[in-house]
Design an enzyme around this catalytic site. Structure first.
Site, PDB file in Angstrom:
ATOM      1  N   TYR A  65       0.859  -1.187   0.000  1.00 29.77           N
ATOM      2  CA  TYR A  65       0.000   0.000   0.000  1.00 29.77           C
ATOM      3  C   TYR A  65       0.894   1.234   0.000  1.00 29.77           C
ATOM      4  CZ  TYR A  65      -4.337   2.556   1.206  1.00 29.77           C
ATOM      5  OH  TYR A  65      -5.427   3.388   1.218  1.00 29.77           O
ATOM      6  N   LYS A 114      -2.055   5.006  -3.229  1.00 33.05           N
ATOM      7  CA  LYS A 114      -3.021   6.020  -2.786  1.00 33.05           C
ATOM      8  C   LYS A 114      -2.757   7.281  -3.599  1.00 33.05           C
ATOM      9  CE  LYS A 114      -5.592   5.951  -0.107  1.00 33.05           C
ATOM     10  NZ  LYS A 114      -7.036   5.713  -0.186  1.00 33.05           N
ATOM     11  N   PRO A 130      -7.696   7.471  -5.713  1.00 33.06           N
ATOM     12  CA  PRO A 130      -7.598   8.902  -5.369  1.00 33.06           C
ATOM     13  C   PRO A 130      -8.657   9.371  -4.385  1.00 33.06           C
ATOM     14  CG  PRO A 130      -8.701   8.660  -7.473  1.00 33.06           C
ATOM     15  CD  PRO A 130      -8.399   7.249  -6.996  1.00 33.06           C
ATOM     16  N   HIS A 152     -10.364  -3.165   2.628  1.00 31.01           N
ATOM     17  CA  HIS A 152      -9.884  -1.816   2.932  1.00 31.01           C
ATOM     18  C   HIS A 152      -9.117  -1.812   4.248  1.00 31.01           C
ATOM     19  CE1 HIS A 152     -10.816   1.842   5.344  1.00 31.01           C
ATOM     20  NE2 HIS A 152     -10.491   2.465   4.233  1.00 31.01           N
TER      21      HIS A 152
HETATM   22  O1  GKR Z   1      -5.134   6.567   5.450  1.00 28.43           O
HETATM   23  O2  GKR Z   1      -5.237   8.378   4.237  1.00 28.43           O
HETATM   24  C1  GKR Z   1      -5.539   7.219   4.472  1.00 28.43           C
HETATM   25  C2  GKR Z   1      -6.450   6.486   3.541  1.00 28.43           C
HETATM   26  O3  GKR Z   1      -6.882   7.302   2.509  1.00 28.43           O
HETATM   27  C3  GKR Z   1      -7.590   5.916   4.302  1.00 28.43           C
HETATM   28  O4  GKR Z   1      -8.180   6.843   5.138  1.00 28.43           O
HETATM   29  C4  GKR Z   1      -8.616   5.335   3.424  1.00 28.43           C
HETATM   30  O5  GKR Z   1      -9.621   4.868   4.249  1.00 28.43           O
HETATM   31  O6  GKR Z   1      -7.068   3.606   2.945  1.00 28.43           O
HETATM   32  C5  GKR Z   1      -8.244   4.148   2.690  1.00 28.43           C
HETATM   33  C6  GKR Z   1      -8.882   3.911   1.367  1.00 28.43           C
HETATM   34  O7  GKR Z   1      -9.722   4.729   0.923  1.00 28.43           O
HETATM   35  O8  GKR Z   1      -8.616   2.929   0.764  1.00 28.43           O
HETATM   36 MG    MG Z   2     -10.094   3.408  -0.902  1.00 25.74          MG
END
Ligand code: GKR
Ligand code: MG
Length: 435
Positions: free
Chosen positions: A146, A194, A224, A330
């Site tokens: 990730y 991400k 995104p 997730h």
């Molecule tokens: O940790 O910034 C983050 C992610 O964007 C998280 O908050 C999301 O929940 O990992 C996530 C996703 O949308 O897959």
């Molecule tokens: Mg996501």
């Protein structure tokens, strides 16, 4: 058997300055460790979202849990959440980070209780949790690398700063470096980036360079978190049609089931069949049905922490199978108890079609509360341990340190926009779509 005590341990764990369309991660992420004890002296654990909200909701459950049979979970779920058809769609999820959505408040609270009870039950019957919930269909569960764009820093505050393993990652070349480093250490065989942070052209270039570096047999996905308009989603889908094929997907490119349905229609009419995945527009069972009906989403990202625990996730797996949809998982910042809960339920979901997400590489061994230290990955997978329950025990000194860190920090809620304003740009605002 009766529940004789419920203890909640609020903790803080270092988190590097990771970026997403929500903003910037704070130097510490908040978690809650739930400890449930039975009158015959068996203890079960779970890990969930942290801070005042989740803690207060769990605290309020104590009077109902004391004296309850930990096997009798279905009635508790029913009384907490009502009938599943009452659960509204997840629109506010577009704006709120997972763990803050009021629509899944009860399923989050129930999940933390269910998982701790299942750990306890597993110990009581001397079976791993995956066997208790119906039996494993796999002995190990694959996770993906990730990747995040990030600023320099390993998390922590002031004199208590943590080592930065990955350095600053704000361009395509650094993204490939981050991926190589993470894959070397954990052996992941699928990659998720991400996105929603840099200009789309730079994120396209990041994916292209990842494809060049790792070859066509390592599936790639980009997420995104709704930062793109429908037009931009289509443009990115076109630009990355080859890179996201072979087991990849496009995750929440734009907001809402309608937007994704339209983007999908436009891509398929060009002959591009890259599947869309979601953990933002699809957060409840009615959302799954809608997503299937309009072909907005072909893969659901499940998460036991907010879908209502392990058994709800198994229902989700069956529903997705019935509707011809794929299933992935997730994740948010977490330690080893959550990782093992994710592993057990994933092992007992027949329809799991992708490697699961995990933030685990971003957390530090210094903060792990599982006895024996960090959970081990082999070739990107975590094996079901040959032990009852979740297969973990607690390092009480480490848990006490987590609680001390929690007491020292001033915030009690995740706020990525505030962090962004404080450390990167005083005027930053979450704008959707940004591009
Ligand atoms: O940790 O910034 C983050 C992610 O964007 C998280 O908050 C999301 O929940 O990992 C996530 C996703 O949308 O897959
Ligand atoms: Mg996501």
């Amino acid at each position: 058997m009766k529940i004789s005590s419920v203890t909640l341990h609020p903790i803080a764990i270092a988190d590097p300055p990771l970026r997403s369309s929500y903003g910037l991660h704070a130097p510490f992420a908040l978690r809650t460790i739930v400890e449930i004890k039975s009158d015959d002296g068996i203890t079960g654990f779970s890990e969930t979202y942290g801070g005042d909200g989740p803690l207060g909701a769990l605290e309020a459950m104590k009077p109902r849990l004391l004296g309850m049979n930990p096997f009798r979970l279905a009635g508790l779920f029913q009384s907490l959440t009502g009938s599943s058809s009452d659960v509204p769609g997840g629109h506010s999820q577009t704006w709120l980070v997972p763990g803050e959505n009021p629509l899944d408040l009860h399923t989050r609270t129930f999940a933390a209780i269910e998982i701790a009870c299942l750990d306890l039950i597993g110990k009581a019957v001397n079976q791993p949790v995956c066997e208790v919930i119906g039996g494993r269909v796999r002995d190990e569960v694959c996770f993906s690398a990730y990747l995040f764009y990030k600023h320099g820093g390993g998390g922590g505050i002031g004199s208590d700063k943590y080592d930065d393993e990955y350095g600053e990652v704000l361009d395509p070349a650094a993204t490939v470096r981050e991926a190589r480093q993470m894959i070397k250490q954990y052996g992941f065989r699928e990659i998720k980036l991400k996105g929603g942070v840099l200009e789309p052209s730079l994120e396209i270039e990041s994916i292209r360079q990842l494809r060049q570096a790792f070859g066509e047999y390592v599936p790639l996905r980009i997420d995104p978190n709704c930062a793109w308009s429908m037009d931009t989603s289509v443009e990115v889908g076109r630009a990355l049609q080859h890179e996201l094929s072979h087991g990849g997907y496009l995750e929440d490119p734009c907001a809402g089931l309608d937007g994704m349905a339209e983007a999908r229609r436009r891509l398929t009419s060009d002959g591009i069949h890259t599947p869309f995945a979601s953990n933002v527009a699809v957060t409840s069972f009615p959302d799954v049905v809608q997503a299937a009906k309009y072909d907005s989403v072909q893969i659901v990202l499940s998460d036991p922490h907010y879908w209502g625990g392990m058994r709800q996730l198994q229902f989700l797996s069956h529903l997705c199978g019935t509707l011809g949809m794929g299933l992935s998982m997730h994740s948010n910042s977490h330690l080893g108890i959550s990782l093992m809960a994710m592993t057990h339920v994933a092992a007992a979901c027949p329809n799991l079609t992708y490697a699961c997400d995990t933030h685990y590489p971003w957390q530090s061994a210094r903060d792990e509360v599982v006895e024996g230290g960090r959970i081990k990955f082999h070739n990107g997978a975590v094996a079901i341990p040959d032990k009852p329950g979740l297969g973990i025990s607690i390092d009480w000194d480490q848990l006490a340190r987590g609680r001390e860190r929690y007491e020292k920090i001033p915030y009690r809620k995740r706020d990525d926009q505030a962090e962004m304003r404080q450390h990167v740009d005083p005027n930053w605002k979450r704008v959707l779509p940004r591009w």
